[in-house]
Design a protein around this motif. Structure first.
Motif, PDB file in Angstrom:
ATOM      1  N   ALA A 182      59.572  44.207   7.328  1.00 17.44           N
ATOM      2  CA  ALA A 182      60.581  43.966   7.875  1.00 17.44           C
ATOM      3  C   ALA A 182      61.470  44.155   6.272  1.00 17.44           C
ATOM      4  O   ALA A 182      60.981  44.356   5.101  1.00 17.44           O
ATOM      5  CB  ALA A 182      60.838  42.406   8.264  1.00 17.44           C
ATOM      6  N   PRO A 231      58.631  39.270  12.703  1.00 17.56           N
ATOM      7  CA  PRO A 231      60.800  39.436  13.382  1.00 17.56           C
ATOM      8  C   PRO A 231      60.325  39.268  14.756  1.00 17.56           C
ATOM      9  O   PRO A 231      58.452  39.744  15.894  1.00 17.56           O
ATOM     10  CB  PRO A 231      60.451  41.248  13.055  1.00 17.56           C
ATOM     11  N   GLY A 232      60.659  38.486  16.142  1.00 18.50           N
ATOM     12  CA  GLY A 232      61.037  38.942  16.826  1.00 18.50           C
ATOM     13  C   GLY A 232      60.149  38.284  18.118  1.00 18.50           C
ATOM     14  O   GLY A 232      59.959  37.782  19.017  1.00 18.50           O
ATOM     15  N   ASN A 241      62.275  37.558   7.727  1.00 21.80           N
ATOM     16  CA  ASN A 241      60.975  37.676   7.861  1.00 21.80           C
ATOM     17  C   ASN A 241      60.250  37.614   6.378  1.00 21.80           C
ATOM     18  O   ASN A 241      60.666  37.614   5.741  1.00 21.80           O
ATOM     19  CB  ASN A 241      61.228  39.573   8.892  1.00 21.80           C
ATOM     20  N   LYS A 286      63.627  32.999  16.308  1.00 20.65           N
ATOM     21  CA  LYS A 286      63.184  32.693  14.911  1.00 20.65           C
ATOM     22  C   LYS A 286      64.782  31.944  15.227  1.00 20.65           C
ATOM     23  O   LYS A 286      65.920  30.657  15.404  1.00 20.65           O
ATOM     24  CB  LYS A 286      63.696  33.147  13.578  1.00 20.65           C
ATOM     25  N   SER A 287      65.908  32.639  15.379  1.00 15.06           N
ATOM     26  CA  SER A 287      67.723  32.369  15.771  1.00 15.06           C
ATOM     27  C   SER A 287      67.911  31.790  16.867  1.00 15.06           C
ATOM     28  O   SER A 287      68.940  30.924  17.049  1.00 15.06           O
ATOM     29  CB  SER A 287      68.507  33.886  15.895  1.00 15.06           C
ATOM     30  N   SER A 296      56.409  41.853  20.490  1.00 11.46           N
ATOM     31  CA  SER A 296      56.656  40.478  20.316  1.00 11.46           C
ATOM     32  C   SER A 296      57.060  39.650  21.378  1.00 11.46           C
ATOM     33  O   SER A 296      57.677  40.020  22.628  1.00 11.46           O
ATOM     34  CB  SER A 296      57.620  40.705  19.154  1.00 11.46           C
ATOM     35  N   PRO A 325      53.514  44.485  13.056  1.00 14.78           N
ATOM     36  CA  PRO A 325      54.644  44.859  12.973  1.00 14.78           C
ATOM     37  C   PRO A 325      53.220  46.184  12.357  1.00 14.78           C
ATOM     38  O   PRO A 325      52.795  45.995  11.097  1.00 14.78           O
ATOM     39  CB  PRO A 325      55.568  44.571  12.137  1.00 14.78           C
ATOM     40  N   ARG A 354      60.778  39.104  21.793  1.00 17.62           N
ATOM     41  CA  ARG A 354      61.685  39.482  22.116  1.00 17.62           C
ATOM     42  C   ARG A 354      61.209  41.251  22.843  1.00 17.62           C
ATOM     43  O   ARG A 354      61.906  41.304  23.545  1.00 17.62           O
ATOM     44  CB  ARG A 354      62.287  39.885  20.337  1.00 17.62           C
ATOM     45  N   ASP A 360      71.026  33.820   8.674  1.00 23.28           N
ATOM     46  CA  ASP A 360      70.131  34.282   8.905  1.00 23.28           C
ATOM     47  C   ASP A 360      69.534  35.485   8.181  1.00 23.28           C
ATOM     48  O   ASP A 360      70.718  36.067   7.520  1.00 23.28           O
ATOM     49  CB  ASP A 360      70.079  34.506  10.555  1.00 23.28           C
ATOM     50  N   GLU A 361      68.865  35.721   7.836  1.00 21.82           N
ATOM     51  CA  GLU A 361      68.614  37.428   7.339  1.00 21.82           C
ATOM     52  C   GLU A 361      68.674  37.068   5.307  1.00 21.82           C
ATOM     53  O   GLU A 361      69.525  37.839   5.723  1.00 21.82           O
ATOM     54  CB  GLU A 361      68.732  38.720   7.341  1.00 21.82           C
ATOM     55  N   ASP A 374      55.623  41.629   6.671  1.00 23.19           N
ATOM     56  CA  ASP A 374      55.786  42.337   8.338  1.00 23.19           C
ATOM     57  C   ASP A 374      56.679  43.536   8.418  1.00 23.19           C
ATOM     58  O   ASP A 374      56.899  43.729   9.440  1.00 23.19           O
ATOM     59  CB  ASP A 374      56.541  40.943   9.196  1.00 23.19           C
TER      60      ASP A 374
END
Length: 353
Positions: free
Chosen positions: A137, A31-32, A131, A35-36, A199, A190, A201, A93-94, A135
Motif C-alpha cells: 500500500a 487495506p480493506g 496501511n 479501519k476507517s 478483504s 495483497p 471491503r 486517515d492515511e 501490504d
C-alpha cells in the motif's frame, strides 16, 4: 511496522475507549479490513462528530492555516475544519501516506493538541490510521518523532466479527454462508502485482453488486464480478459454492452418499471447491489422537477413505489436495489418519510424494 500484539474489530472500541480519550492513537492494518469505518463508529458511539483528514490530499498549510493580521501582528489561522468550538474526533486517515512536510505539521496537533494558538476542545480525541508497507500500500516511513507521539494499535481481520456484522447489515446470504464455511477466505495478503485481493471491503462490494443484479444473476456475470473484486482462488471457490447452492449439491450430501462427486468437465471448479471443503471438514473434525475419536469421528475417517478413492478416480490432483501439507509444509491432517491412508491407499500417497 510489524505487529507484535493485534486486536480484532470487536475488541477495538473497548481499547479506544480507554486509550484514545487520553492519548492519540495510530491504528495499523491491512487495506480493506475496516479501519476507517471502525473509527467513525467509535466517534458516533461517543456522540462526537468525526472530522476526517486524508493525509494523501493535504499540504502543510491545510493544517497550519494561513497568516492573518490581528492587532498589527500576524498569526496563523487554522482551517475551519479543524478549529471547532465543540469537542470532536479528529481522524487522520492515511497519515503515514502523507508527505514528510505534512507529517511534521501534525507534530504539535498530535502531541500538544494545538495548532498555533488554537487548542482542541476538551473531550476531543485524535486517531490516525494507515496501511503497512508490507501490504504494498502507499505508505511512507514515519519519523521517529511522530512514531513516539502515538500509541500504536494493530488491527487484524476477524471472520467471526465480520460475519456478526454482516448478518445485521444486509450482506448477501450466499456470501455469509460461504464465509461461514471458509472463514479463511475473508482476507488474503495483497499481491505484489496489480490485481484484486480478498478483504472485508471486497466482499462487501461483491455483495452490493450481487444484490443489484438479484438472485437471477447468471454464472458468467457472477464470475466477472467475483474475479473483479476477490483474489482469483477465492473468486473461483465462491463461484463453485454458488453452483452448490443452486443445484443442492453440498458436501454433506456427498459424505452421506446421496450424490457422487461431480464428474462433468464443466464442473471441475465445483469439484475443487468440494475437495477443499472436504479437507477443511477433516481438519476440523478429525481428532489429533485416534484414541480420542468419537464414534462420529471414526465413521468420518472410514467414510473419508472411500471418498478419497472415488475422488482420485475422477481427479488425482483433487484427491492429493485433500491430504496435502499445509502452507508451512507440515501435515494438515492428523498423523494417524495419514498413516492409515498410506496403508490403505498407497497409490494416492505415492502420487502425492
Amino acid at each position: 511496522m510489524q505487529a507484535t500484539v493485534t486486536v480484532t474489530p470487536a475488541q477495538l472500541p473497548g481499547v479506544l475507549l480507554h486509550v484514545a480519550v487520553v492519548r492519540p492513537v495510530f491504528l495499523w492494518g491491512a487495506p480493506g479490513i475496516g479501519k476507517s469505518s471502525l473509527v467513525r463508529d467509535f466517534a458516533a458511539a461517543l456522540g462526537l462528530e468525526c472530522v476526517t483528514l486524508l493525509g494523501t490530499q493535504l499540504a502543510p498549510e491545510d493544517l497550519i492555516g494561513v497568516p492573518e493580521l490581528v492587532g498589527g501582528r500576524s498569526r496563523f489561522a487554522p482551517p475551519e475544519s479543524i478549529a471547532r468550538d465543540e469537542p470532536y474526533c479528529l481522524f487522520l486517515d492515511e497519515l503515514n501516506a502523507s508527505a514528510p512536510e505534512v507529517q511534521k505539521a501534525f507534530y504539535s496537533l498530535i502531541l500538544d493538541r494545538r495548532i498555533g494558538t488554537y487548542e482542541l476542545p476538551e473531550g476531543s480525541v485524535v486517531i490516525g490510521a494507515g496501511n503497512r508497507a508490507a501490504d504494498n500500500a502507499l505508505a511512507r516511513p514515519m519519523a521517529s518523532a511522530l512514531i513516539n507521539r502515538l500509541v500504536h494499535i494493530h488491527l487484524r481481520a476477524s471472520a467471526t466479527d465480520w460475519l456478526t456484522w454482516a448478518v445485521d447489515n444486509g450482506i448477501h446470504p450466499w456470501i455469509v454462508e460461504y464465509l461461514l464455511q471458509r472463514p479463511d477466505h475473508l482476507w488474503s495478503a495483497p499481491p505484489k502485482t496489480e490485481e484484486p485481493f480478498s478483504s472485508p471491503r471486497a466482499w462487501h462490494m461483491l455483495s452490493d453488486v450481487m444484490r443489484s443484479y438479484g438472485d437471477g444473476i447468471d454464472d458468467d456475470t457472477l464470475a466477472m464480478l467475483a474475479f473483479g473484486t476477490l483474489g482469483a482462488a477465492h473468486a473461483s471457490a465462491f463461484r463453485a459454492y454458488v453452483k452448490t447452492v443452486r443445484h443442492a449439491y453440498d458436501l454433506d450430501a456427498v459424505i452421506k452418499g446421496e450424490v457422487p462427486w461431480p464428474r462433468a468437465p464443466e464442473d471441475r471448479d465445483l469439484l475443487y471447491f468440494l475437495a477443499e471443503t472436504f479437507r477443511a471438514r477433516l481438519r476440523k473434525e478429525l481428532p489429533a489422537d485416534k484414541r480420542g475419536a468419537s464414534s462420529r469421528g471414526r465413521d468420518l475417517a472410514f467414510r473419508a477413505k472411500t471418498l478419497l478413492v472415488e475422488l482420485a478416480e475422477i481427479s488425482l490432483e483433487c484427491a492429493q489436495l485433500v491430504i496435502a501439507n499445509d502452507e508451512n509444509g507440515a501435515p494438515a491432517l492428523p498423523t494417524w489418519f495419514l498413516v492409515e491412508i498410506g496403508r490403505d491407499l498407497p497409490r494416492l500417497v505415492a502420487a502425492r510424494t
